[in-house]
Write a protein that holds these residues in place. Structure first.
Motif, PDB file in Angstrom:
ATOM      1  N   UNK A 220     -15.152   9.905 -46.706  1.00 13.59           N
ATOM      2  CA  UNK A 220     -14.518   8.826 -47.471  1.00 13.59           C
ATOM      3  C   UNK A 220     -13.081   8.538 -47.526  1.00 13.59           C
ATOM      4  N   UNK A 221     -12.425   9.483 -47.381  1.00 13.31           N
ATOM      5  CA  UNK A 221     -11.000   9.431 -47.122  1.00 13.31           C
ATOM      6  C   UNK A 221     -10.719   8.815 -45.708  1.00 13.31           C
ATOM      7  N   UNK A 222     -11.738   8.892 -44.749  1.00  9.46           N
ATOM      8  CA  UNK A 222     -11.184   8.367 -43.513  1.00  9.46           C
ATOM      9  C   UNK A 222     -11.431   7.172 -43.655  1.00  9.46           C
ATOM     10  N   UNK A 223     -12.498   6.522 -44.240  1.00  8.66           N
ATOM     11  CA  UNK A 223     -13.074   5.055 -44.416  1.00  8.66           C
ATOM     12  C   UNK A 223     -11.954   4.400 -45.080  1.00  8.66           C
ATOM     13  N   UNK A 224     -11.369   5.096 -46.274  1.00  9.51           N
ATOM     14  CA  UNK A 224     -10.794   4.364 -46.941  1.00  9.51           C
ATOM     15  C   UNK A 224      -9.291   4.128 -46.139  1.00  9.51           C
ATOM     16  N   UNK A 225      -8.927   4.975 -45.574  1.00  9.00           N
ATOM     17  CA  UNK A 225      -7.700   4.794 -44.538  1.00  9.00           C
ATOM     18  C   UNK A 225      -7.835   3.845 -43.620  1.00  9.00           C
ATOM     19  N   UNK A 226      -8.932   3.915 -42.924  1.00  8.20           N
ATOM     20  CA  UNK A 226      -9.262   2.907 -41.870  1.00  8.20           C
ATOM     21  C   UNK A 226      -9.512   1.432 -42.471  1.00  8.20           C
ATOM     22  N   UNK A 227      -9.842   1.329 -43.744  1.00  7.13           N
ATOM     23  CA  UNK A 227      -9.684   0.009 -44.253  1.00  7.13           C
ATOM     24  C   UNK A 227      -8.497  -0.514 -44.630  1.00  7.13           C
ATOM     25  N   UNK A 228      -7.485   0.337 -44.837  1.00  8.74           N
ATOM     26  CA  UNK A 228      -6.222   0.111 -45.298  1.00  8.74           C
ATOM     27  C   UNK A 228      -5.380  -0.064 -43.918  1.00  8.74           C
ATOM     28  N   UNK A 229      -5.544   0.456 -43.111  1.00  3.68           N
ATOM     29  CA  UNK A 229      -4.615   0.675 -41.964  1.00  3.68           C
ATOM     30  C   UNK A 229      -5.161  -0.071 -40.517  1.00  3.68           C
ATOM     31  N   UNK A 230      -6.612  -0.217 -40.546  1.00  2.00           N
ATOM     32  CA  UNK A 230      -7.151  -0.828 -39.300  1.00  2.00           C
ATOM     33  C   UNK A 230      -7.170   0.345 -38.173  1.00  2.00           C
ATOM     34  N   UNK A 231      -6.705   1.490 -38.507  1.00  2.00           N
ATOM     35  CA  UNK A 231      -6.633   2.387 -37.555  1.00  2.00           C
ATOM     36  C   UNK A 231      -8.180   3.051 -37.088  1.00  2.00           C
ATOM     37  N   UNK A 232      -8.534   3.571 -36.019  1.00  2.00           N
ATOM     38  CA  UNK A 232      -9.611   4.099 -35.890  1.00  2.00           C
ATOM     39  C   UNK A 232      -9.860   5.498 -36.465  1.00  2.00           C
ATOM     40  N   UNK A 233     -11.413   5.877 -36.584  1.00  2.00           N
ATOM     41  CA  UNK A 233     -11.235   7.092 -37.402  1.00  2.00           C
ATOM     42  C   UNK A 233     -10.562   8.049 -36.716  1.00  2.00           C
ATOM     43  N   UNK A 234     -10.741   8.366 -35.307  1.00  2.00           N
ATOM     44  CA  UNK A 234     -10.055   9.516 -34.663  1.00  2.00           C
ATOM     45  C   UNK A 234      -8.542   9.571 -34.973  1.00  2.00           C
ATOM     46  N   UNK A 235      -7.822   8.516 -34.970  1.00  2.00           N
ATOM     47  CA  UNK A 235      -6.304   8.347 -35.445  1.00  2.00           C
ATOM     48  C   UNK A 235      -6.203   8.637 -36.825  1.00  2.00           C
ATOM     49  N   UNK A 236      -7.068   8.270 -37.779  1.00  2.00           N
ATOM     50  CA  UNK A 236      -6.843   8.720 -39.071  1.00  2.00           C
ATOM     51  C   UNK A 236      -7.028  10.054 -39.331  1.00  2.00           C
ATOM     52  N   UNK A 237      -8.192  10.739 -38.702  1.00  2.00           N
ATOM     53  CA  UNK A 237      -8.677  12.119 -38.559  1.00  2.00           C
ATOM     54  C   UNK A 237      -7.208  13.143 -38.258  1.00  2.00           C
TER      55      UNK A 237
END
Length: 254
Positions: free
Chosen positions: A217-234
């Motif tokens: 859920x943290x990853x998804x929230x950050x993806x939505x906010x930044x447009x980054x990929x899951x790998x970049x967020x992780x």
């Protein structure tokens, strides 16, 4: 109740089995009677269809309340479908959402039900297995019921002649996990984290997924906010130091 069996054996189940031909392994590990938790990875909205079709008994899931609150004809039909399909609504937006979800799960288990849970709390954002929330551990500690790890595995498949791309589906059930050695320790966050990690390890072993020690859920929230990929967020996130997020409700989908 009757609608559930109608969907499973008449309306939905036969079509799904004919088209997708899901392969099932280890279903003998599911107790034939009595309460148990089926703890699964969560890759697709279709997970809750394929897994219950693999089990003779009825499986009840905790579903997000949005499936039950729609208006008009569509809302009525959706509400009727999910209710009849054995889903129980939980409100994931309230301050007491986590506790309400756990209490609902405990009630169902004390009724002798099979409770389907996705410990990740949301669908995987990129196909990897993400950190589990400890609600599943608390429920097994408070009720003493076994936890059966489940892995949903999807492989690409192209049907000959028609040229359709449909996934090859495998549902794997692992041996039931008994946590009676921790009896009386419900509420101990270290014990609950240890149990949850053991469950997630078994799911990882069954599924072959790469494990990520970060909440999906943290990853998804950050993806939505930044447009980054899951790998970049992780790569930027660290495993959570506090356990507050552990108690967010496990649910049908996110």
């Amino acid at each position: 109740m009757l609608f559930y069996w109608f969907l499973k054996y008449v309306a939905l189940g036969p079509v799904v089995k004919l088209v997708f031909r899901p392969h099932v392994e280890g279903v003998e590990h599911v107790p034939p009677r009595g309460a148990a938790i089926l703890a699964s990875n969560h890759l697709s909205a279709a997970d809750w269809v394929f897994m219950p079709l693999s089990v003779r008994r009825r499986v009840t899931f905790l579903a997000k309340a949005e499936y039950f609150t729609g208006s008009g004809l569509k809302g009525f039909l959706q509400r009727a479908f999910f209710t009849g399909a054995g889903q129980v609504p939980i409100d994931r937006t309230s301050a007491s959402a986590a506790e309400d979800a756990i209490q609902t799960g405990l009630r169902l288990l004390r009724q002798g039900r099979l409770l389907g849970i996705y410990p990740e709390g949301t669908r995987s954002p990129d196909g990897r297995l993400f950190r589990g929330k400890t609600g599943v551990a608390r429920m097994t500690l408070e009720t003493g019921v076994p936890v059966v790890p489940v892995a949903m595995v999807y492989r690409p498949r192209r049907l000959p002649l028609v040229g359709w791309n449909l996934p090859a589906v495998t549902v794997r059930f692992g041996e039931a996990l008994d946590f009676s050695r921790y009896e009386g320790l419900a509420g101990d966050r270290f014990v609950e984290r240890s149990i949850t990690d053991e469950i997630m390890y078994e799911i990882m072993t069954l599924s072959g997924q790469e494990y990520v020690d970060v909440y999906g859920a943290r990853v998804k929230k950050s993806m939505d906010a930044t447009g980054a990929s899951a790998s970049d967020v992780v790569s930027r996130l660290q495993p959570p130091a506090d356990e507050a997020a552990d108690r967010a409700p496990e649910s049908l989908a996110g």
